[in-house]
Write a protein that holds these residues in place. Structure first.
Motif, PDB file in Angstrom:
ATOM      1  N   VAL A 137       0.856  -1.191   0.000  1.00  0.00           N
ATOM      2  CA  VAL A 137       0.000   0.000   0.000  1.00  0.00           C
ATOM      3  C   VAL A 137       0.887   1.234   0.000  1.00  0.00           C
ATOM      4  O   VAL A 137       1.903   1.277   0.678  1.00  0.00           O
ATOM      5  CB  VAL A 137      -1.010  -0.004   1.178  1.00  0.00           C
ATOM      6  CG1 VAL A 137      -0.332  -0.154   2.527  1.00  0.00           C
ATOM      7  CG2 VAL A 137      -1.896   1.238   1.151  1.00  0.00           C
ATOM      8  N   SER A 180       0.670   5.664   0.071  1.00  0.00           N
ATOM      9  CA  SER A 180      -0.202   6.830   0.138  1.00  0.00           C
ATOM     10  C   SER A 180       0.614   8.112   0.220  1.00  0.00           C
ATOM     11  O   SER A 180       1.795   8.097   0.558  1.00  0.00           O
ATOM     12  CB  SER A 180      -1.199   6.729   1.286  1.00  0.00           C
ATOM     13  OG  SER A 180      -0.557   6.367   2.449  1.00  0.00           O
ATOM     14  N   ALA A 191      -4.880   0.667   6.491  1.00  0.00           N
ATOM     15  CA  ALA A 191      -5.093  -0.209   5.324  1.00  0.00           C
ATOM     16  C   ALA A 191      -4.559  -1.609   5.612  1.00  0.00           C
ATOM     17  O   ALA A 191      -5.114  -2.617   5.155  1.00  0.00           O
ATOM     18  CB  ALA A 191      -4.397   0.387   4.099  1.00  0.00           C
ATOM     19  N   VAL A 224      -8.186   0.354   0.988  1.00  0.00           N
ATOM     20  CA  VAL A 224      -8.022   1.784   0.654  1.00  0.00           C
ATOM     21  C   VAL A 224      -9.140   2.640   1.240  1.00  0.00           C
ATOM     22  O   VAL A 224      -8.953   3.833   1.478  1.00  0.00           O
ATOM     23  CB  VAL A 224      -7.882   2.033  -0.877  1.00  0.00           C
ATOM     24  CG1 VAL A 224      -6.625   1.364  -1.423  1.00  0.00           C
ATOM     25  CG2 VAL A 224      -9.131   1.616  -1.654  1.00  0.00           C
ATOM     26  N   MET A 228      -4.469   7.124  -1.904  1.00  0.00           N
ATOM     27  CA  MET A 228      -3.918   5.821  -1.501  1.00  0.00           C
ATOM     28  C   MET A 228      -4.172   4.798  -2.611  1.00  0.00           C
ATOM     29  O   MET A 228      -5.266   4.753  -3.190  1.00  0.00           O
ATOM     30  CB  MET A 228      -4.606   5.367  -0.207  1.00  0.00           C
ATOM     31  CG  MET A 228      -4.198   3.982   0.254  1.00  0.00           C
ATOM     32  SD  MET A 228      -5.006   3.513   1.803  1.00  0.00           S
ATOM     33  CE  MET A 228      -3.951   4.281   2.995  1.00  0.00           C
ATOM     34  N   GLY A 242      -7.893   1.954  -5.428  1.00  0.00           N
ATOM     35  CA  GLY A 242      -7.367   3.232  -4.965  1.00  0.00           C
ATOM     36  C   GLY A 242      -8.452   4.111  -4.373  1.00  0.00           C
ATOM     37  O   GLY A 242      -9.651   3.913  -4.637  1.00  0.00           O
TER      38      GLY A 242
END
Ligand code: SD4
Length: 343
Positions: free
Chosen positions: A41, A43, A55, A69, A207, A218
């Motif tokens: 992940v 962001s 997340a 997300v 993200m 996303g």
């Protein structure tokens, strides 16, 4: 006429795209793309560290990227120390208006914009995606839908920090976005609630994630640029601008001056450049270069940052100016990366 030999050669080269970069110019330094595997992940900005942890509650248990997300950016939307949600800077009429969008591995997408008094716009965007035949709902219609879906209508009042920031801003009433305002660390070691000029120091999180099955999703949520005109939307709620996911290729999200991200359909551009064989970092860089070409000497007045994940697990980001950071998390890596920049 279709030439089979050329086709086979092209397919072979594109399958090697990660290793042989046909777009590399001699002036570019040798680039070794980071490959982290999955789940992963990413962001935007330093507040992404906390969001990624949120997340990971989903991804770490083998959950779906879409759920991750949503859960991740909800952390930022609810945070008292960060101003993506209702605690954020208002528009120039004194109202906080929120924008958000979400996209999954099936190209389902949902978006809300110019939404007031709802704490979690990202979850309303997901409901738009899942429960309506539409992609975008805005303003009073978005709020009406949210309330019908059971989201509480919060009080229409500014947080104490936002009230103070707005009062300071009113003294000059000048719309002048601050470059890297989102980067709490660049404004002091202890992430001040608001800057000397009175602006709160955060407004957006984007993200993107790939889950253990290799599926991408996303999310992007923002209060938009502080002291904007009433009704102004940036890139963040616009699929293709603030966020884009193509489960065959990759995912990208944007932050910074939304008007200039919209001009080049930024996140979609990044994904299309990855489709052509560029690594995530190279794709983000090329997109930022387009903005630099358009803005020319005005580019110094703005910041734009992109982050991207490619289907093979590579990730990267790039910014117009120094000062853009993004947070990365996998099973054994958790870090903040200072993005390279053109200026
Ligand atoms: C906007 N792109 O509304 C957003 C602002 C942003 O970090 O990303 N700030 O234009």
């Amino acid at each position: 006429m279709f030439n089979r030999r050329k086709f086979v050669e092209a397919s072979f080269l594109s399958s090697l795209g990660t290793f042989i970069n046909p777009f590399k110019t001699s002036s570019e330094e040798e680039f070794i793309p980071p490959v982290l595997g999955k789940p992963v992940v990413l962001s935007t900005w330093d507040t992404g560290i906390a969001a990624n942890k949120g997340a990971w509650e989903v991804l770490g248990k083998g959950g779906r990227a879409l759920d991750a997300v949503e859960a991740g950016v909800m952390v930022t939307e609810s945070s008292q120390n960060c101003c993506v949600g209702l605690g954020a800077n208002p528009d120039r009429d004194g109202f906080v208006t929120l924008d958000a969008c979400i996209m999954d591995e099936f190209s389902n997408c949902g978006s809300v914009a110019f939404l007031e008094r709802i704490k979690h716009p990202i979850s309303v965007a997901r409901r738009v995606m899942e429960k309506t035949p539409h992609v975008m709902l805005v303003g009073s219609g978005a709020q009406q839908f949210a309330v019908a879906e059971g989201f509480p209508l919060e009080k229409q009042e500014l947080s104490p920090e936002a009230k103070q920031a707005y009062e300071n801003w009113l003294k000059k009433s000048e719309y002048k976005p601050v470059v890297n305002i989102e980067n709490t660390k660049s404004h002091g070691p202890f992430a001040p609630q608001y800057l000397e000029n009175g602006e709160l120091n955060h407004d957006t999180i984007g993200m993107i994630a790939m889950d253990a099955k290799g599926n991408l999703s996303g999310s992007c949520t923002t209060s938009g640029m502080g002291f904007k005109m009433r009704g102004r939307l940036g890139d963040s709620p616009i699929i293709g601008a603030g966020l884009f996911v193509d489960n065959e290729i990759g995912a990208a999200t944007a932050t910074g001056q939304g008007e200039d991200v919209i001009r080049i359909a930024g996140s979609h551009t990044v994904v299309e450049l990855m489709r052509q064989g560029l690594s995530p970092e190279q794709a983000c860089k090329k997109a930022v270069e387009r903005i630099l070409r358009i803005k020319k000497d005005k580019a110094k007045e703005i910041q734009i940052g992109f982050i991207a994940i490619k289907k093979n697990g590579e990730y990267g980001g790039y910014a117009l100016q120094k000062g853009f950071s993004f947070a990365v998390k996998t099973g054994n890596v958790e870090k903040l990366v200072q993005a390279k920049s053109l200026i």
